[in-house]
Design a protein around this motif. Structure first.
Motif, PDB file in Angstrom:
ATOM      1  N   GLY A  24     168.258  46.000  20.651  1.00  0.00           N
ATOM      2  CA  GLY A  24     168.904  44.879  21.311  1.00  0.00           C
ATOM      3  C   GLY A  24     170.296  45.163  21.849  1.00  0.00           C
ATOM      4  N   LYS A  25     170.842  46.331  21.535  1.00  0.00           N
ATOM      5  CA  LYS A  25     172.159  46.693  22.061  1.00  0.00           C
ATOM      6  C   LYS A  25     172.011  47.140  23.510  1.00  0.00           C
ATOM      7  CE  LYS A  25     174.035  48.087  17.625  1.00  0.00           C
ATOM      8  NZ  LYS A  25     174.549  49.204  16.810  1.00  0.00           N
ATOM      9  N   PRO A  26     172.999  46.831  24.355  1.00  0.00           N
ATOM     10  CA  PRO A  26     172.901  47.217  25.762  1.00  0.00           C
ATOM     11  C   PRO A  26     172.713  48.725  25.929  1.00  0.00           C
ATOM     12  CG  PRO A  26     174.721  45.700  25.455  1.00  0.00           C
ATOM     13  CD  PRO A  26     174.227  46.078  24.077  1.00  0.00           C
ATOM     14  N   LEU A  27     171.864  49.106  26.860  1.00  0.00           N
ATOM     15  CA  LEU A  27     171.716  50.506  27.239  1.00  0.00           C
ATOM     16  C   LEU A  27     173.014  50.890  27.925  1.00  0.00           C
ATOM     17  CD1 LEU A  27     169.991  53.062  27.652  1.00  0.00           C
ATOM     18  CD2 LEU A  27     169.216  52.049  29.796  1.00  0.00           C
ATOM     19  N   ARG A  28     173.749  51.805  27.340  1.00  0.00           N
ATOM     20  CA  ARG A  28     175.089  52.129  27.809  1.00  0.00           C
ATOM     21  C   ARG A  28     175.269  53.636  27.840  1.00  0.00           C
ATOM     22  NH1 ARG A  28     180.329  50.301  24.387  1.00  0.00           N
ATOM     23  NH2 ARG A  28     180.866  52.463  24.157  1.00  0.00           N
ATOM     24  N   THR A  29     175.814  54.134  28.958  1.00  0.00           N
ATOM     25  CA  THR A  29     176.113  55.564  29.059  1.00  0.00           C
ATOM     26  C   THR A  29     177.541  55.716  29.567  1.00  0.00           C
ATOM     27  OG1 THR A  29     175.321  55.782  31.332  1.00  0.00           O
ATOM     28  CG2 THR A  29     173.700  56.140  29.564  1.00  0.00           C
ATOM     29  N   HIS A  30     178.016  56.967  29.549  1.00  0.00           N
ATOM     30  CA  HIS A  30     179.378  57.249  30.011  1.00  0.00           C
ATOM     31  C   HIS A  30     179.416  57.951  31.360  1.00  0.00           C
ATOM     32  CE1 HIS A  30     181.287  55.743  26.417  1.00  0.00           C
ATOM     33  NE2 HIS A  30     180.390  56.369  25.703  1.00  0.00           N
ATOM     34  N   ASN A  31     178.239  58.163  31.978  1.00  0.00           N
ATOM     35  CA  ASN A  31     178.211  58.712  33.328  1.00  0.00           C
ATOM     36  C   ASN A  31     176.899  58.342  34.014  1.00  0.00           C
ATOM     37  OD1 ASN A  31     176.230  60.954  32.907  1.00  0.00           O
ATOM     38  ND2 ASN A  31     177.837  61.699  31.526  1.00  0.00           N
ATOM     39  N   ILE A  32     176.898  58.458  35.326  1.00  0.00           N
ATOM     40  CA  ILE A  32     175.727  58.071  36.127  1.00  0.00           C
ATOM     41  C   ILE A  32     174.536  58.956  35.816  1.00  0.00           C
ATOM     42  CG2 ILE A  32     174.823  57.983  38.486  1.00  0.00           C
ATOM     43  CD1 ILE A  32     176.674  55.794  38.165  1.00  0.00           C
ATOM     44  N   THR A  33     174.765  60.248  35.675  1.00  0.00           N
ATOM     45  CA  THR A  33     173.669  61.181  35.418  1.00  0.00           C
ATOM     46  C   THR A  33     172.932  60.829  34.145  1.00  0.00           C
ATOM     47  OG1 THR A  33     174.832  62.936  36.595  1.00  0.00           O
ATOM     48  CG2 THR A  33     173.065  63.608  35.115  1.00  0.00           C
ATOM     49  N   ALA A  34     173.669  60.513  33.092  1.00  0.00           N
ATOM     50  CA  ALA A  34     173.036  60.137  31.819  1.00  0.00           C
ATOM     51  C   ALA A  34     172.216  58.862  31.976  1.00  0.00           C
ATOM     52  CB  ALA A  34     174.090  59.975  30.734  1.00  0.00           C
ATOM     53  N   MET A  35     172.729  57.893  32.734  1.00  0.00           N
ATOM     54  CA  MET A  35     171.982  56.647  32.932  1.00  0.00           C
ATOM     55  C   MET A  35     170.714  56.923  33.735  1.00  0.00           C
ATOM     56  SD  MET A  35     171.657  53.424  32.312  1.00  0.00           S
ATOM     57  CE  MET A  35     173.222  52.722  31.822  1.00  0.00           C
ATOM     58  N   LYS A  36     170.804  57.727  34.773  1.00  0.00           N
ATOM     59  CA  LYS A  36     169.630  58.049  35.578  1.00  0.00           C
ATOM     60  C   LYS A  36     168.574  58.766  34.732  1.00  0.00           C
ATOM     61  CE  LYS A  36     170.505  59.370  39.910  1.00  0.00           C
ATOM     62  NZ  LYS A  36     171.186  60.121  40.999  1.00  0.00           N
ATOM     63  N   GLN A  37     169.008  59.626  33.836  1.00  0.00           N
ATOM     64  CA  GLN A  37     168.066  60.318  32.956  1.00  0.00           C
ATOM     65  C   GLN A  37     167.393  59.350  31.993  1.00  0.00           C
ATOM     66  OE1 GLN A  37     170.692  63.322  31.397  1.00  0.00           O
ATOM     67  NE2 GLN A  37     170.076  64.808  32.950  1.00  0.00           N
ATOM     68  N   ARG A  38     168.147  58.380  31.486  1.00  0.00           N
ATOM     69  CA  ARG A  38     167.566  57.377  30.579  1.00  0.00           C
ATOM     70  C   ARG A  38     166.547  56.495  31.301  1.00  0.00           C
ATOM     71  NH1 ARG A  38     169.881  55.841  25.828  1.00  0.00           N
ATOM     72  NH2 ARG A  38     167.761  55.096  25.534  1.00  0.00           N
ATOM     73  N   LEU A  39     166.729  56.294  32.608  1.00  0.00           N
ATOM     74  CA  LEU A  39     165.842  55.442  33.404  1.00  0.00           C
ATOM     75  C   LEU A  39     164.712  56.226  34.072  1.00  0.00           C
ATOM     76  CD1 LEU A  39     168.594  53.276  35.130  1.00  0.00           C
ATOM     77  CD2 LEU A  39     167.024  52.525  33.325  1.00  0.00           C
ATOM     78  N   ALA A  40     164.598  57.507  33.791  1.00  0.00           N
ATOM     79  CA  ALA A  40     163.639  58.372  34.483  1.00  0.00           C
ATOM     80  C   ALA A  40     162.193  57.880  34.388  1.00  0.00           C
ATOM     81  CB  ALA A  40     163.747  59.798  33.959  1.00  0.00           C
ATOM     82  N   ALA A  41     161.795  57.276  33.290  1.00  0.00           N
ATOM     83  CA  ALA A  41     160.413  56.837  33.107  1.00  0.00           C
ATOM     84  C   ALA A  41     160.153  55.419  33.631  1.00  0.00           C
ATOM     85  CB  ALA A  41     160.030  56.905  31.627  1.00  0.00           C
ATOM     86  N   VAL A  42     161.153  54.797  34.212  1.00  0.00           N
ATOM     87  CA  VAL A  42     161.011  53.435  34.726  1.00  0.00           C
ATOM     88  C   VAL A  42     160.497  53.487  36.165  1.00  0.00           C
ATOM     89  CG1 VAL A  42     162.250  51.312  35.303  1.00  0.00           C
ATOM     90  CG2 VAL A  42     162.847  52.579  33.234  1.00  0.00           C
ATOM     91  N   PRO A  43     159.400  52.787  36.468  1.00  0.00           N
ATOM     92  CA  PRO A  43     158.852  52.790  37.825  1.00  0.00           C
ATOM     93  C   PRO A  43     159.631  51.842  38.745  1.00  0.00           C
ATOM     94  CG  PRO A  43     157.508  51.402  36.430  1.00  0.00           C
ATOM     95  CD  PRO A  43     158.569  52.005  35.543  1.00  0.00           C
ATOM     96  N   VAL A  44     160.805  52.258  39.160  1.00  0.00           N
ATOM     97  CA  VAL A  44     161.669  51.409  39.974  1.00  0.00           C
ATOM     98  C   VAL A  44     161.685  51.911  41.421  1.00  0.00           C
ATOM     99  CG1 VAL A  44     163.746  52.702  39.315  1.00  0.00           C
ATOM    100  CG2 VAL A  44     163.972  50.399  40.162  1.00  0.00           C
ATOM    101  N   PRO A  45     161.464  51.011  42.381  1.00  0.00           N
ATOM    102  CA  PRO A  45     161.464  51.439  43.776  1.00  0.00           C
ATOM    103  C   PRO A  45     162.856  51.700  44.353  1.00  0.00           C
ATOM    104  CG  PRO A  45     160.916  49.108  43.616  1.00  0.00           C
ATOM    105  CD  PRO A  45     161.032  49.633  42.216  1.00  0.00           C
TER     106      PRO A  45
END
Length: 106
Positions: free
Chosen positions: A45-66
């Motif tokens: 339940g804690k917000p998905l939080r990263t300290h850089n864009i690359t880390a966030m993009k890697q965390r979202l890699a499996a999300v089917p987002v257009p």
């Protein structure tokens, strides 16, 4: 409203994810299904939080987002003593879907 990263990976109808750039290199993700954006969270339940864009993009890699965007709200007007704007001063730019995967050695 919130949605876990795991739920987001199996969701249908996702139109885009917006990564919000906050102070001190903090990035939060919001999922947009065409209504109010949902904060993306970890399983606990804690917000998905990263300290850089690359880390966030890697965390979202499996999300089917257009579409993936970066949003930043400027505090410039406030910093230079300008009156508060009536409208939103957000800057939103599209991000490439490279997800931060780089060949070794780079």
């Amino acid at each position: 409203m919130k949605i876990t990263l795991q739920q987001l990976q199996h969701s249908v109808g996702l139109t885009r994810v917006v990564i919000h750039s906050l102070d001190f290199s903090i990035y939060l993700a919001y999922a947009d299904f065409g209504g109010d954006p949902l904060l993306v969270t970890e399983a606990d339940g804690k917000p998905l939080r990263t300290h850089n864009i690359t880390a966030m993009k890697q965390r979202l890699a499996a999300v089917p987002v257009p579409a993936l965007f970066l949003r930043h709200q400027s505090a410039y007007d406030e910093m230079v003593g300008q009156p508060v704007r009536v409208g939103d001063n957000s800057l939103e730019v599209p991000l490439a879907r490279d997800w931060g995967d780089f060949p070794e050695g780079q």
